[in-house]
Design a protein around this motif. Structure first.
Motif, PDB file in Angstrom:
ATOM      1  N   TYR A   1       9.783 -25.141  15.537  1.00 55.44           N
ATOM      2  CA  TYR A   1      10.969 -24.181  15.494  1.00 55.44           C
ATOM      3  C   TYR A   1      11.622 -24.049  16.764  1.00 55.44           C
ATOM      4  CZ  TYR A   1       9.355 -22.746  11.065  1.00 55.44           C
ATOM      5  OH  TYR A   1       9.024 -22.500   9.636  1.00 55.44           O
TER       6      TYR A   1
ATOM      7  N   THR B   1       9.693 -20.020   6.278  1.00 50.24           N
ATOM      8  CA  THR B   1      10.080 -19.148   7.187  1.00 50.24           C
ATOM      9  C   THR B   1      11.591 -19.920   7.784  1.00 50.24           C
ATOM     10  OG1 THR B   1       8.830 -20.111   9.151  1.00 50.24           O
ATOM     11  CG2 THR B   1       8.066 -18.020   8.086  1.00 50.24           C
ATOM     12  N   LEU B   2      11.760 -20.983   7.188  1.00 51.06           N
ATOM     13  CA  LEU B   2      13.094 -21.649   7.411  1.00 51.06           C
ATOM     14  C   LEU B   2      14.305 -21.008   6.913  1.00 51.06           C
ATOM     15  CD1 LEU B   2      11.948 -25.251   7.511  1.00 51.06           C
ATOM     16  CD2 LEU B   2      12.662 -23.980   9.522  1.00 51.06           C
TER      17      LEU B   2
ATOM     18  N   ASP C   1       4.088 -26.083  14.502  1.00 49.91           N
ATOM     19  CA  ASP C   1       5.032 -25.299  13.882  1.00 49.91           C
ATOM     20  C   ASP C   1       5.713 -24.639  15.076  1.00 49.91           C
ATOM     21  OD1 ASP C   1       4.101 -25.746  11.262  1.00 49.91           O
ATOM     22  OD2 ASP C   1       2.819 -24.134  11.515  1.00 49.91           O
TER      23      ASP C   1
ATOM     24  N   GLU D   1      18.659 -24.841   6.841  1.00 53.88           N
ATOM     25  CA  GLU D   1      17.442 -25.680   7.511  1.00 53.88           C
ATOM     26  C   GLU D   1      16.609 -26.401   6.868  1.00 53.88           C
ATOM     27  OE1 GLU D   1      17.139 -22.531  11.551  1.00 53.88           O
ATOM     28  OE2 GLU D   1      15.766 -22.497   9.796  1.00 53.88           O
TER      29      GLU D   1
ATOM     30  N   ARG E   1      15.716 -24.567  16.642  1.00 59.00           N
ATOM     31  CA  ARG E   1      16.441 -23.090  16.810  1.00 59.00           C
ATOM     32  C   ARG E   1      17.071 -23.383  18.229  1.00 59.00           C
ATOM     33  NH1 ARG E   1      13.784 -19.539  13.130  1.00 59.00           N
ATOM     34  NH2 ARG E   1      14.027 -20.800  11.482  1.00 59.00           N
TER      35      ARG E   1
END
Length: 370
Positions: free
Chosen positions: A310, A6-7, A306, A11, A314
Motif C-alpha cells: 500500500y 481496501t483498494l 500488505d 487500483e 499510494r
C-alpha cells in the motif's frame, strides 16, 4: 480477491492488468464491473507516475469492446504508449552509439537497470527508462570510468561530476550516468562489502550484447541482486514503484531456473538484504499472482507485505512536483521517521543512516573509495 478489499476499484483493475501481463493470461476479472470515466482517469494517472502506463495500454488493447474505457481515455492511453516507445527507441539509439564508440576504444559498456531490465519484458519498449546507467570496464575488466568520460567528449557532451558515485554525461538529450561505483555505499563498512561483491559478480560471468548493439547486458545473477539492492535503497529513502516490482516479477519468471538459490541467499545475507528480498517477492506473489517453482518459499504471509504494498501504490514519499523549502524540510523529517519505522529492514544502524543523509547530501561533494 480478499487482498483487494481496501483498494479502490481503479487500483484493483490496475493490478489485475499488470498480473495478466506478467502471467501472460487473458484479462477478464472485471467483466461485469466496468470503471467509470473518472476511475479510468485515476487508473491512467496512477499507472503513469508508477511507470507502467505503456504496459497497461498493451493489456487494454486486448480487451473486448465492451470493457474498453471511453474513446478519450483510450486515445490518451495509446498516446502514452506510443510516446513511451518513441522515447525508448531514441534513448536506445543514443546509448548504442556511445557504446559503439566505447567498444572501438576497447571499453565494454555494461548497462545497469534500464535497457538491461527491459530485455526481460515481452516487449522491451514498454519499459520506461529515465537515465542510462552504465559501468565501464576495459578488456582486462579494469574500471574505465575516466576513459569513458574522455570518449564522451567526442559527442560534444556536457559532463559534470557532482556525485561521487557517477558522472553525468548529457548526449543529445539523454542523461548517461557513468558509474565509478555501482552503489551509493556512503563509505560504510557494509556498503563497501556490498559494492565489492556486486563488482565481482558483474565481471565474474560476462553478459551478452543487448539487442544486437554494443551495449552489454550483465549476467542474470548480477541483474537480480542489483535490482534488489537498488530497490532497497529507494525503499528506505522514500519508497519503491510498481515498475520496480514488475521488473522483479518478469525477471524471476525468466531466470528463476537459472539461479543457484543457495548461493544467491548467501549473497543476500552478506548484503543484509534477505528480509527485503523475501518481502518484495511476497508482494509479487500475493498481488501479481506470481507463481514460482524454484525460489525458496521464504516469502511468508505477513502484515508487512500488505503495508509495503500500500505504501508503494499510494506513492510513498516520492517528490511530486517542485518543493518549497518548508515542503522539503517536512519530507526529510518524514524520511527520518520512515527510516526508523523500517529500521529492521535496513542494512545500516539508524544513527548511521541519519548521519549519512547529511554527510552525503547533494550539497556536500564527498570523495570516497573502496
Amino acid at each position: 480477491m480478499s487482498q483487494f478489499n481496501t483498494l479502490t476499484k481503479s487500483e484493483s483493475y490496475l493490478l489485475e492488468l499488470l498480473a495478466s501481463s506478467i502471467n501472460d493470461c487473458h484479462f477478464d476479472k472485471f467483466r461485469d464491473n466496468e470503471l467509470t470515466d473518472e476511475e479510468w482517469g485515476d487508473l491512467i494517472k496512477t499507472a503513469s507516475w508508477q511507470g507502467v502506463a505503456a504496459i497497461i495500454c498493451s493489456q487494454i488493447e486486448r480487451l473486448p469492446q465492451s470493457q474498453l474505457p471511453s474513446r478519450t481515455q483510450t486515445i490518451n492511453l495509446i498516446g502514452l504508449k506510443i510516446s513511451q516507445q518513441k522515447r525508448y527507441n531514441k534513448q536506445k539509439n543514443i546509448a548504442s552509439a556511445f557504446a559503439n564508440a566505447l567498444r572501438s576504444e576497447g571499453v565494454k559498456m555494461y548497462i545497469l537497470k534500464g535497457f538491461a531490465y527491459s530485455s526481460y519484458y515481452e516487449d522491451p519498449s514498454l519499459r520506461t527508462c529515465g537515465d542510462c546507467d552504465c559501468f565501464l570496464v576495459d578488456v582486462y575488466n579494469n574500471l574505465a570510468f575516466a576513459k569513458g568520460n574522455t570518449i564522451a567528449q567526442l559527442f560534444q557532451a556536457n559532463i559534470d561530476y557532482e556525485h561521487y558515485k557517477h558522472s553525468h554525461i548529457q548526449i543529445h538529450g539523454l542523461m548517461i550516468e557513468n558509474h565509478e561505483f555501482l552503489t551509493d555505499f556512503r563509505s560504510t563498512r557494509q556498503g563497501k562489502i556490498t559494492e565489492r561483491l556486486l563488482r565481482d559478480l558483474l565481471i565474474k560471468e560476462e553478459g551478452a550484447k543487448l539487442f544486437d548493439t554494443d551495449m552489454m547486458k550483465p549476467n542474470d545473477y548480477f541483474n537480480l541482486l542489483f535490482l534488489v539492492r537498488h530497490a532497497h535503497g529507494d525503499f528506505i529513502d522514500g519508497g519503491i514503484t510498481l515498475r520496480m516490482l514488475y521488473d522483479l516479477a518478469v525477471m524471476l519468471k525468466k531466470i528463476e531456473c537459472k539461479i543457484n538459490w543457495s548461493d544467491f541467499y548467501q549473497d543476500l545475507s552478506i548484503c543484509k538484504l534477505s528480509d527485503f528480498f523475501n518481502l518484495i517477492v511476497g508482494i509479487c506473489v500475493k498481488y501479481f499472482g506470481l507463481s514460482l517453482s524454484t525460489v525458496p518459499d521464504t516469502y511468508k504471509e505477513t502484515a508487512l507485505i500488505d503495508e509495503v504494498f500500500y505504501d508503494t501504490i499510494r506513492g510513498g514519499l516520492h517528490i511530486k512536483g517542485k518543493e518549497t523549502l518548508p515542503q522539503k524540510t517536512l519530507r526529510i523529517l518524514k524520511r527520518f521517521k520512515r527510516m526508523w519505522h523500517y529500521r529492521n529492514l535496513a542494512t545500516e544502524k539508524y544513527p548511521v543512516m541519519i548521519w549519512n543523509s547529511f554527510a552525503f547530501s547533494s550539497y556536500i561533494h564527498r570523495k570516497v573509495s573502496i
